[in-house]
Design a protein around this motif. Sequence first.
Motif, PDB file in Angstrom:
ATOM      1  N   UNK A 347      12.627   9.783 -14.354  1.00 55.50           N
ATOM      2  CA  UNK A 347      11.158   9.274 -14.099  1.00 55.50           C
ATOM      3  C   UNK A 347      10.760   7.791 -14.861  1.00 55.50           C
ATOM      4  N   UNK A 348      10.135   7.053 -13.846  1.00 52.77           N
ATOM      5  CA  UNK A 348       9.940   5.941 -14.338  1.00 52.77           C
ATOM      6  C   UNK A 348       8.205   5.776 -14.088  1.00 52.77           C
ATOM      7  N   UNK A 349       7.792   5.568 -15.517  1.00 56.73           N
ATOM      8  CA  UNK A 349       6.230   6.574 -15.125  1.00 56.73           C
ATOM      9  C   UNK A 349       5.598   4.736 -14.412  1.00 56.73           C
ATOM     10  N   UNK A 350       6.388   3.517 -15.078  1.00 51.35           N
ATOM     11  CA  UNK A 350       5.502   2.766 -15.663  1.00 51.35           C
ATOM     12  C   UNK A 350       6.098   1.760 -14.111  1.00 51.35           C
TER      13      UNK A 350
ATOM     14  N   UNK B  14       9.731   2.257  -5.309  1.00 55.82           N
ATOM     15  CA  UNK B  14       8.616   2.533  -6.831  1.00 55.82           C
ATOM     16  C   UNK B  14       7.818   1.031  -6.462  1.00 55.82           C
ATOM     17  N   UNK B  18      11.198  -3.957 -12.534  1.00 56.68           N
ATOM     18  CA  UNK B  18      11.421  -4.549 -13.627  1.00 56.68           C
ATOM     19  C   UNK B  18      12.549  -5.946 -13.627  1.00 56.68           C
ATOM     20  N   UNK B 654       1.899  -5.113 -19.259  1.00 52.86           N
ATOM     21  CA  UNK B 654       3.448  -5.210 -19.158  1.00 52.86           C
ATOM     22  C   UNK B 654       3.370  -6.132 -17.676  1.00 52.86           C
ATOM     23  N   UNK B 659       7.407  -6.283 -15.840  1.00 53.97           N
ATOM     24  CA  UNK B 659       6.580  -5.321 -14.919  1.00 53.97           C
ATOM     25  C   UNK B 659       6.144  -6.048 -13.070  1.00 53.97           C
TER      26      UNK B 659
END
Lengths: 536, 681
Positions: A347-350, B14, B18, B654, B659
Amino acid sequence: MHLIADLSCPAMAALSEEVLLVVKRVRQRKQDGTLYLMAERIAWGPEGKDRFTVSHLYADIRQKISPDGKAKIQLQLVLHTGESTNFHFSNESTALRDRDAAKDLLQQLLPKFKKRANKELEEKNRMLQEDPVLFQLYKDLVVSQVISAEEFWANRLSLNNVDHSASNNKQEVGISAAFLADIRPQTDGCNGLRYNLTSDIIESIFRTYPAVKQKYAENVPHNLTEKEFWTRFFQSHYFHRDRISTGLQDIFSECAKQDEKGLRSMVVQGVKNPLVDLLSLEDKTLDEGYGSNSMAPSTSSANKTVKENSNSAIIKRFNHHSAMVLAAGNIGLSPRGPAVKIQEAIEYEDLHMENGKKTVALNLKKSDRYSHGPVPLLPQQYTTSQDIINSVNCIQQEIANYKPCLTQVMSSSTASSAIAALSPGGLLMQAGSQQAINQMVPSDVQGELKHLYTAAGELLRHFWSCFPVNTPFLEEKVVKMKSNLERFQMTKLRPFQEKIQRQYLSTNLTGHLEDMFQMAYNKFHAWQTRQMLRKT
Amino acid sequence: MKLNIEGLLVYFPYDYIYPEQYSYMLELKRTLDAKGHGVLEMPSGTGKTISLLSLIVAYQRAYPLEVTKLIYCSRTVPEIEKVVEELRKLMEYYSKEAGEKNNFLALALSSRKNLCVHPEIVHANIIVYSYHYLLDPKIADLVSKELAKKSVVVFDEAHNIDNVCIDSMSVNITRRTLDRSQANVETLQSTILKIKETDAAKLKEEYRRLVEGLKEANVARETDIYMSNPVLPDEVLQEAVPGSIRTAEHFVGFMKRFLEYLKARLRIHHVVQESAPQFLKDISEKVCIDRKPLRFCAERLRSLLRTLEIADIADFSAITLISNFATLVSTYSKGFTIIIEPFEDRTPTIANPVLHFSCMDPSIAIKPVFERFQSVIITSGTLSPLDIYPRILDFHPVTTASFTMTLARTCLCPLVVGRGNDQVAMTSKFETREDFAVIRNYGNLLLEMSAIVPDGIVAFFTSYIYMENIVASWYEQGILENVQRNKLIFIETPDAAETSMALEKYQEACENGRGAILLSVARGKVSEGIDFVHHFGRAVIMFGVPYVYTQSRILKARLEYLRDQFQIRENDFLTFDAMRHAAQCVGRAIRGKTDYGLMIFADKRYARADKRGKLPRWIQEHLTDGSLNLTIDETVQLSKHFLRQMAQPFKQDQLGLSLLTLEQLQSEEMLQKIAQIAHQV
């Protein structure tokens, strides 16, 4: 030897306690006397007097010390306050036996009281920390010595014990990982080592090494005295695991084996988290005979040197020790399943948008406002300028067309009194003139007043709870509470009144409080007169 | 979000991305476009796997005729499971966004039990399995030989790929192997006799087939249906099996003779080292065994086992090993060495002769992979220096790039401790490693760190024996007692089950707030396969430079080979190898941008440019002059400062920096910035 002693102790009068042990010929401050060990206290009274000069509750005792190898056979009690008391056992023939009897009994009794005392203290501490109002009350009443702490807690603890018994599971205190290191041997000056053991350390040893506890239960006191047991323990190869076993008569050699077994069984159980399971880390290991490093150093002890063996014993011991210490203080975190672990690992929460799920903790600055709810805004009618112009026109018209009706006119005196009644401060304008207290009185005075109210309320609650006065205990209490009320009035209320006078504030701020006190005094006097009448 | 990577629509599951992920996908796409191989280094925790999967799946959907399959190889079972989970996530995103049921077939193979020729493997769009399924010729021949040429192969966590290659090609023969082979041969003999009485036709049929040779296989290989197999050399395919081993009895007799010869070779009192041609010459002179039948051994044995319908091949592992050895030694005149040792160095009194047939050239095992598949991607968090992998694996990548980690806050803090407070140099250098002062300073470092670092600390030693010695002397000096006042101590042991337990307890102690220290070894299982995320590793201490044990003859032979064949100097290779393991160890603690940790290099040699320069770029760029050659006190001060900063709440600042949203990603300025993330070599 059991007997019931009547204690004439000032703090707790007329209470009978069971006497568990009586030791005669015990000196205290160079005075001969008798030592009594009772159900809740240890006491000493000088010879020929029926009164105790020394009396300690077990709960107050922190530690007992029974130094060995001294000419005098003594028992020292150290209290939580730091004071200590020495008893010297002076009966030559049986001194040692007497002392040991007293010591053993204390050893059984102290832990029980220690826990209870701690628990109670913790509970009180917790309540005070959690409830600021209570804390203030405590400061007002107990710290300023209006009532005693016992009185303060008298009907609080029992109340709360019921509430909290479910949620307030006793949390076990963990073990320091370095407890063995804390047993620092000291040389005793003549080629020997002295270890100081406290009951905490012994408990740590027992909890970490159940095998030792078992040995203790098996051997003490039938085969070995306690002292001999610990002496052997510290001499054993078991304690110094890196040393190579010397004697077979070492009673602890079995413990080492049991530990080994315990460690094995922990290892055999395997691990629950697949991410740390080294055995199933590799999908496929090379077949036997392939690979460049297949000749890994053999782990069989056969071709290991003595040093290597002792080294790996140390490593094993550390792992075992840490695992046991951890288990002893285990608070039982619920393990998460393997699937969850892997999910977490990827999991990559950010990288996720937070969809407003994140909640902010509620931080209440004024909790009353929260509990009372918002004050409803009164419906206000706004008038536009056009409305005003219209009404002005209207009035102008009215006045222009005004015709006095002189037959219905009031007399001048009635009229002026009506005007007086309707002006600010007048009979009918009382509500309007009385500014809200929060505007007139500075906030520190307000706060003080609030504290006074809570404290007074608490005292009055105690007072009124005594009625109807139908037992001697309540009788006593009501008298005490009355004097408490008077003391409160003197020490707290008066200074406050003087203070607000100095600040030219209206004294009727405390009027209501005074009334409440007065009411209580009246009741008390009524009761007292009736009492007197009844007696005469 | 849906990304546009140079004209390719990529579904990325997502909401944010990044910058380095975008950059990584860009380079990956260029590699696929060029139908070439790539070497890509990107720190762990930056979402390498999902970037790879997203891009390659998108590529497959956009150009189904160009790329038909993704073969994803990883090292450990948990890694494979993680890849499967990420893939699942991607597929869910696809069906959610595209609204269609995905008809992608993904297949994960793991553990020996699943090892079978799965008909579906040919049809699957994505295969996830461990390295061995592709690199170990014995398994690759069963599982992977039919995989299409137009596949993309990814080797993740590839920093040790050369060692995997070498291991899969190296053979060790002990007396026990020979005894078991002897037993195998006897079983074979009796089975042959039995079959001869009952079903002689079967053996005749086999004989006929062998006369025809392995034509079929040859045709298949030439027409690209099969991947080549290093244990099945081309010559074997083109020729018929030589007469001397064609009948079953003759072959068994031949193997017996070969075993006798090997037994004789193991009867030695001093170490022998020779090349493959020397070995062949000797065997020819002594027992008249020629090179040609030897070369056919592996294939001939396989045929025999098939004919005899032997169900459990595992029982014949010993004789299979011997036959593989025979084929390899007669096929490769270069790249291997034979070392026969009469005893282990540590125990010179106990006779335990071993014949090491060691592969020194990792390119032999991986050559078929590079030759067969269109694109092979070698990737890991630590591949520095990047240029060395193409050299030792002998291939020519079209892309070689290292990506840095964009960070809103510097969440890693590498420090080089070179001295104790007494100014004595700290180093694991051989001459001084037993030095009392060095050991004590190492102990003080651990003690000081245990007092200031919250939760978990992992410390790595250069070797197990070194760790044992140091632990023993720390114990004697009372250092460990003092450490125990701060944290619990757990120690890796040679026993994997024991270490697993210690690891779990270690995590438990970190979890419940007690805090713990794990003492472990570089190159061990822990350093290779266990992550210490977040509070499981707030500091990693690397005690010394983890050089490989250089006294081994096998290593010496390999170093010589590297020098002669690839012009890689011994020292360069050793330092490279030590530094990649050191980087692996310290990298265990940082598993993402929200993570943070200290990286303590406790050896003054790390300050030297030749060591420092071999660390991955994402570590190197945070190693300033001010963090070199520190004393213990200075280290403690810097660490305290770092930890205090990191303990502040991690604000979501970020965004726009490390991000990105889709809009931010599309801005011209950002795209320029991203172009600088990839560092081309």
